[in-house]
Design an enzyme around this catalytic site. Structure first.
Site, PDB file in Angstrom:
ATOM      1  N   GLN A 208      37.674  43.697  50.387  1.00 31.98           N
ATOM      2  CA  GLN A 208      39.175  43.322  50.218  1.00 31.98           C
ATOM      3  C   GLN A 208      39.876  44.496  50.523  1.00 31.98           C
ATOM      4  OE1 GLN A 208      37.943  41.758  45.951  1.00 31.98           O
ATOM      5  NE2 GLN A 208      39.918  41.576  45.869  1.00 31.98           N
ATOM      6  N   PHE A 239      36.919  38.200  44.139  1.00 38.95           N
ATOM      7  CA  PHE A 239      37.542  38.226  42.946  1.00 38.95           C
ATOM      8  C   PHE A 239      37.569  39.744  42.187  1.00 38.95           C
ATOM      9  CE2 PHE A 239      34.525  34.516  43.382  1.00 38.95           C
ATOM     10  CZ  PHE A 239      35.625  33.646  43.541  1.00 38.95           C
ATOM     11  N   GLU A 243      37.422  45.015  45.679  1.00 40.70           N
ATOM     12  CA  GLU A 243      38.459  45.636  46.116  1.00 40.70           C
ATOM     13  C   GLU A 243      38.360  47.169  46.300  1.00 40.70           C
ATOM     14  OE1 GLU A 243      41.823  44.905  43.297  1.00 40.70           O
ATOM     15  OE2 GLU A 243      42.879  46.954  43.992  1.00 40.70           O
ATOM     16  N   ARG A 321      47.648  47.761  33.918  1.00 41.14           N
ATOM     17  CA  ARG A 321      47.862  46.364  33.908  1.00 41.14           C
ATOM     18  C   ARG A 321      47.600  45.507  32.411  1.00 41.14           C
ATOM     19  NH1 ARG A 321      49.597  42.055  37.196  1.00 41.14           N
ATOM     20  NH2 ARG A 321      49.772  43.660  38.853  1.00 41.14           N
ATOM     21  N   ARG A 353      39.575  39.596  38.683  1.00 38.20           N
ATOM     22  CA  ARG A 353      40.535  38.702  38.535  1.00 38.20           C
ATOM     23  C   ARG A 353      41.447  38.716  37.226  1.00 38.20           C
ATOM     24  NH1 ARG A 353      39.364  32.598  40.681  1.00 38.20           N
ATOM     25  NH2 ARG A 353      41.345  31.983  41.820  1.00 38.20           N
ATOM     26  N   THR A 453      51.279  47.194  40.486  1.00 40.68           N
ATOM     27  CA  THR A 453      51.669  48.292  39.468  1.00 40.68           C
ATOM     28  C   THR A 453      51.702  49.624  40.166  1.00 40.68           C
ATOM     29  OG1 THR A 453      49.784  48.781  38.201  1.00 40.68           O
ATOM     30  CG2 THR A 453      50.926  46.819  37.475  1.00 40.68           C
ATOM     31  N   ALA A 522      45.966  41.932  43.642  1.00 42.59           N
ATOM     32  CA  ALA A 522      47.129  41.717  42.626  1.00 42.59           C
ATOM     33  C   ALA A 522      47.861  40.449  43.152  1.00 42.59           C
ATOM     34  CB  ALA A 522      48.247  42.820  42.890  1.00 42.59           C
ATOM     35  N   GLU A 733      45.447  35.145  40.537  1.00 41.23           N
ATOM     36  CA  GLU A 733      44.861  35.309  39.200  1.00 41.23           C
ATOM     37  C   GLU A 733      45.564  34.873  38.056  1.00 41.23           C
ATOM     38  OE1 GLU A 733      46.034  39.472  40.509  1.00 41.23           O
ATOM     39  OE2 GLU A 733      44.440  40.117  39.518  1.00 41.23           O
TER      40      GLU A 733
HETATM   41  N1  MTE Z   1      39.985  32.767  45.353  1.00 43.74           N
HETATM   42  C1  MTE Z   1      38.674  32.644  45.792  1.00 43.74           C
HETATM   43  N2  MTE Z   1      38.095  31.277  46.564  1.00 43.74           N
HETATM   44  N3  MTE Z   1      37.823  33.652  46.152  1.00 43.74           N
HETATM   45  C2  MTE Z   1      38.307  34.875  45.550  1.00 43.74           C
HETATM   46  O1  MTE Z   1      37.562  35.855  45.808  1.00 43.74           O
HETATM   47  N4  MTE Z   1      39.822  36.208  44.537  1.00 43.74           N
HETATM   48  C3  MTE Z   1      41.181  36.225  43.471  1.00 43.74           C
HETATM   49  C4  MTE Z   1      42.014  34.977  43.811  1.00 43.74           C
HETATM   50  N5  MTE Z   1      41.527  34.061  44.409  1.00 43.74           N
HETATM   51  C5  MTE Z   1      39.512  34.929  44.824  1.00 43.74           C
HETATM   52  C6  MTE Z   1      40.259  33.887  44.899  1.00 43.74           C
HETATM   53  C7  MTE Z   1      41.745  37.509  43.133  1.00 43.74           C
HETATM   54  S1  MTE Z   1      41.013  38.557  42.221  1.00 43.74           S
HETATM   55  C8  MTE Z   1      42.896  37.892  43.848  1.00 43.74           C
HETATM   56  S2  MTE Z   1      43.582  39.211  43.289  1.00 43.74           S
HETATM   57  C9  MTE Z   1      43.462  36.878  44.746  1.00 43.74           C
HETATM   58  O2  MTE Z   1      42.704  35.632  45.168  1.00 43.74           O
HETATM   59  C10 MTE Z   1      43.710  37.637  46.079  1.00 43.74           C
HETATM   60  O3  MTE Z   1      44.429  36.944  47.200  1.00 43.74           O
HETATM   61  P1  MTE Z   1      45.865  36.458  47.244  1.00 43.74           P
HETATM   62  O4  MTE Z   1      46.461  37.859  46.833  1.00 43.74           O
HETATM   63  O5  MTE Z   1      45.878  35.913  48.713  1.00 43.74           O
HETATM   64  O6  MTE Z   1      45.960  35.373  46.332  1.00 43.74           O
HETATM   65  N1  HPA Z   2      46.117  44.765  40.972  1.00 45.14           N
HETATM   66  C1  HPA Z   2      45.148  44.791  41.639  1.00 45.14           C
HETATM   67  N2  HPA Z   2      44.898  46.016  42.271  1.00 45.14           N
HETATM   68  C2  HPA Z   2      45.568  46.922  42.043  1.00 45.14           C
HETATM   69  C3  HPA Z   2      46.677  47.145  41.259  1.00 45.14           C
HETATM   70  C4  HPA Z   2      47.005  45.682  40.703  1.00 45.14           C
HETATM   71  O1  HPA Z   2      47.929  45.635  39.955  1.00 45.14           O
HETATM   72  N3  HPA Z   2      47.187  48.370  41.261  1.00 45.14           N
HETATM   73  C5  HPA Z   2      46.480  48.901  42.015  1.00 45.14           C
HETATM   74  N4  HPA Z   2      45.368  48.270  42.712  1.00 45.14           N
HETATM   75 MO1  MOS Z   3      42.412  40.726  42.376  1.00 48.90          MO
HETATM   76  S1  MOS Z   3      41.204  41.536  40.456  1.00 48.90           S
HETATM   77  O1  MOS Z   3      43.565  41.774  42.326  1.00 48.90           O
HETATM   78  O2  MOS Z   3      41.400  41.419  43.615  1.00 48.90           O
END
Ligand code: MTE
Ligand code: HPA
Ligand code: MOS
Length: 780
Positions: A208, A239, A243, A321, A353, A453, A522, A733
């Site tokens: 990620q 998920f 990260e 958070r 998530r 954050t 995030a 999330e």
């Molecule tokens: N949806 C799918 N299908 N697969 C994933 O791994 N990760 C989640 C969410 N939805 C995830 C998901 C998490 S933890 C985050 S932070 C966000 O997607 C990240 O993507 P975005 O910022 O584009 O929403």
């Molecule tokens: N969300 C996800 N990842 C992060 C954050 C947060 O708020 N801050 C630093 N890494």
């Molecule tokens: Mo989502 S836990 O911020 O990758």
């Protein structure tokens, strides 16, 4: 069939329904993941030899015999690392390969690069490592006893809790444990590293955070970032689990590729992935809550404790958070939040998530549930009474003012559409009549802060190339993990340029195209990268408008065209005062090339006006909030503790949806993933720290059969956001935490066994076993 899936038939206005750009590839198995890549037929199999002990000294580590095995080009220990032996993402407290001590089961000690898996396993048997076992710390309570903190305890405060407790008519104290959670992405941790000329290394990662993967690979190799390119085509789910921890396999594979000068692939087996990677942080929290006879909360004091595992990883940000979500959707005038991350000898826990949000919110929901039982009132009534509102009662514990509050509108609509109060009465009547089956229903809200954050992370970049044939390649800093980010970026580009989606492609994320990006996390992927893509396109449009104005003047002499009025729409450009006089987009591009106009632009975005002072615990950490509510109904078999999810109604706020089917998928998926966390997903370790739930037969994630019998999911209508890309809101999330309605409904059903006179002892996860034990306890 194929035709229906084709996106090119979509007109721009219906772009809100564009299918996921890889949908066809996903379902036909043609989507390429790291493990599907085979650069030259000589790829070596990378195997990680890891610690079997949670805490031990390494007395001896002899790899000489393994090195002699035919078909094993490299066996590496920390001594073979040319750069720094580090892969800690925030703090440098995590060695890439263990040196003298191991502090968690699964910690990497030796790397084997072999011609195939069989040879690698043979080589592993020839490695002699002697450990001297030490006492591990395996839970939060022991870590507290040993004062084993990752960093000093943090604090956030509003008002004066001491005084407020003195004034409170009632005070309840309590504690809550919430469990770990395994990410169970379908694609396990994977990386393919391909060495190039000199120090060059290309990393195909399932990460990620490609920029961080690049930096950590460069660091262990002892080269600068410019030598390393990290590319992420897509992940089979992240998920949060990728990260930071996608970096590990990349660093290990790079070390082996560097020595052997051959491509090396690491693709963890499922059980190794479950055993040797971090999970959602388990929390142990204690609280004290003061309230009046009506259920209005006056004071809340909470102490959050996270099991960080053996290194810091993202624990301090996750803890932060959790603190910033301790009050959830409720205005509480006096709050004191303290929080500590504790070092244990489990593998390092990581982003998942919600990123601590769920752990913080769980505690206040637990407290409110108990207030309701204490006052013999409906918990929904207590929730409603304490909601943040627009004009008053809108200051968070960290002093950010909450605006555009959507609690009331969502509440009104959902109570009506779910018929909550009538069903609640019916359920109470049912429970009166039935001894062995009890039903429960609950409405829970969520408010989730959007932005990293860590304020500086709120930035993104893009690179948009228009080619001479009018086709467009969009590069942005975000990564695709199934959440539909690339589809949304495609839509942003299509609508900004006014051309069909089929003319555009979103490239694999690549650190040489867009540098220094933040993790896709995030939930802010589309907010940040969408704005960066738009910024790049704005620059291109500004250049092209000038060209268009000249061309229109040449072609339709007589018109007084202005470059400030040029619109890009329906595959054409025109002056909006002379809409009938148009130029095809492709013609404009071709002419612009001959006029020596650059057809490539970078874009950048940073979220405005956010800041947070960690020392003071105050600021404006969030650009805005996402809201949602759920009503869940369960039916519990009190003899076995098993339950079914009879009906769920969700109303969730995604602003003006960028893509409705994708957002619906996110809401449903996040909710069900949350249901797994609060019900069946239980992680157990033995007394030496060994994971007992390392495969799907012992670790139960939800399946299609766990989807509620009736599942009504709606996105809030007319909910345009302000100051975000196309007025949308982040969605990834927040809906995870709607699953608290299921946990609360289960607590209600169990509490019905005792006529709602006693609090059920039912924490997270509420497994069948725990439900049964809670029932027995209430009966006593
Ligand atoms: N949806 C799918 N299908 N697969 C994933 O791994 N990760 C989640 C969410 N939805 C995830 C998901 C998490 S933890 C985050 S932070 C966000 O997607 C990240 O993507 P975005 O910022 O584009 O929403
Ligand atoms: N969300 C996800 N990842 C992060 C954050 C947060 O708020 N801050 C630093 N890494
Ligand atoms: Mo989502 S836990 O911020 O990758």
């Amino acid at each position: 069939m194929k035709k229906q899936l084709r996106i090119n038939k979509m007109k721009i206005p219906s772009e809100k329904f564009l299918p996921h750009e890889s949908a066809e590839l996903h379902v036909t198995g043609k989507a390429v993941y790291v493990n599907d890549m085979e650069p030259c037929g000589q790829t070596l199999f990378g195997k990680v030899v890891s610690s079997p002990y949670a805490h031990a000294n390494i007395i001896k580590c002899d790899v000489s015999k393994a090195k002699l095995l035919h078909g094993v080009p490299a066996v590496l220990t920390y001594k073979d690392i040319p750069g720094e032996n580090q892969m800690g993402p925030v703090f440098h407290d995590e060695p890439c390969l263990a040196e003298k001590e191991v502090t968690a089961i699964g910690q990497a000690v030796v790397l084997i690069a072999a011609e195939n898996e069989e040879i690698a396993l043979e080589a592993e048997k020839l490695i002699e490592i002697t450990y001297q076992q030490l006492n591990p710390i395996l839970d939060i309570k022991s870590a507290i006893k040993a004062d084993n903190k990752i960093a000093p305890t943090r604090k956030i405060e509003l008002g004066d809790t001491k005084k407020a407790f003195l004034k409170s008519e009632h005070i309840i104290t309590g504690e809550l444990e919430t469990g770990a959670q395994e990410h169970w992405y379908l694609e396990t941790q994977s990386a393919l590293c391909v060495p190039g000329e000199g120090s060059e290394m290309t990393v195909y990662a399932s990460s990620q955070n490609p920029a961080e993967t690049q930096a950590i690979v460069a660091e262990v190799l002892g080269v600068s970032n410019k030598e390393v390119v990290c590319e992420v085509k897509r992940m089979g789910g992240g998920f949060g689990g990728k990260e930071t921890q996608g970096n590990h396999v990349a660093a290990w594979a790079a070390l082996m590729a560097n020595v052997t000068r051959k491509p090396v692939l690491i693709h963890l087996f499922r059980d190794d992935d479950q055993k040797n990677t971090g999970k959602r942080h388990p929390f142990h929290s204690t609280y004290k809550i003061g309230f009046d006879n009506d259920g209005k909360i006056l004071a809340y004091q909470v102490d959050l404790n996270a099991d960080a595992g053996h290194t810091a990883d993202l624990s301090m940000a996750i803890l932060e958070r959790a603190m910033l979500h301790a009050e959830n959707s409720y205005f509480i005038p006096n709050v004191l939040i303290t929080a500590t991350a504790w070092r244990t000898n489990h593998f390092s826990n990581t982003a998942f998530r919600g990123f601590g949000g769920p752990q913080g919110i769980a505690v206040i929901e637990h407290a409110i549930d108990r207030i309701a039982r204490f006052l013999k009132k409906d918990a929904t009534e207590i929730r409603l009474k304490n909601f943040y509102t627009e004009k008053k009662n809108n200051i968070t514990p960290y002093h950010q003012k909450v605006d555009n509050v959507r609690n009331q509108v969502i509440y009104d609509k959902l109570v009506k559409s779910s018929d909550y109060f009538r069903r609640k009465k019916e359920i109470d009547a049912f429970n009166q009549k039935h001894e062995f089956v009890k039903k429960g229903i609950s409405l829970t809200p969520i408010k989730f802060g959007i932005s990293f954050t860590t304020a500086f992370l709120n930035q993104a970049g893009a690179l948009v190339n228009i080619y001479r044939d009018g086709s467009v390649l969009v590069n942005h800093g975000g990564t695709e993990m199934g959440q539909g980010l690339n589809t949304k970026m495609l839509q942003v580009a299509a609508s900004e340029l006014g051309i069909p989606a089929e003319q555009i492609k979103v490239n694999a994320t690549n650190t040489s195209k867009v540098p220094n990006t933040s993790a896709t996390a995030a939930s802010s992927g589309s907010d940040l990268n969408g704005a960066a893509v738009k910024n790049a396109i704005d620059k291109l449009k500004s250049r092209l408008s000038e060209v268009a104005c000249g061309l229109l003047t040449e072609k339709f002499s007589g018109g007084k065209f202005s470059k400030t009025r040029i619109e890009f729409s329906d595959n054409h450009v025109f002056d909006k005062n002379f809409e009938a006089l148009k130029l095809p987009f492709t013609e404009l591009i071709d002419k612009a090339y001959y006029k020596q106009v650059s057809l490539s632009a970078t874009g950048f975005y940073k979220t405005p006006d956010i800041f947070f002072d960690r020392e003071k615990g105050t600021g404006k950490p969030f650009h805005y909030f996402a809201y949602g509510m759920a009503v869940s109904e369960v039916e519990v078999d009190v003899l076995t503790g098993s339950h079914k999810l009879s009906r769920v109604d969700i109303l969730h706020d995604v602003g003006d949806s960028l893509n409705k089917p994708i957002d619906m998928g996110q809401v449903c998926g996040a909710f069900i993933q949350g249901v797994g966390w609060v019900t069946t997903e239980e992680i157990k370790w033995d007394e030496s720290g060994r994971l007992l739930t390392a495969s799907p037969d012992t670790y139960k994630i939800p399946t299609v059969q766990d989807i509620p019998e009736i599942f009504n999911v709606q996105l809030l209508e007319n909910a345009a956001n302000y100051n975000t890309i196309r007025k949308s809101k982040a969605v990834g999330e927040p809906p995870f935490m709607l699953a608290f309605s299921v946990w609360m409904a289960l607590r209600y059903a169990v509490s019905a066994v005792g006529g709602h006179t006693k609090d059920p002892d039912l924490a997270i996860p509420a497994t069948n076993e725990k439900i049964m034990l809670a029932v027995e306890k209430i009966k006593k």
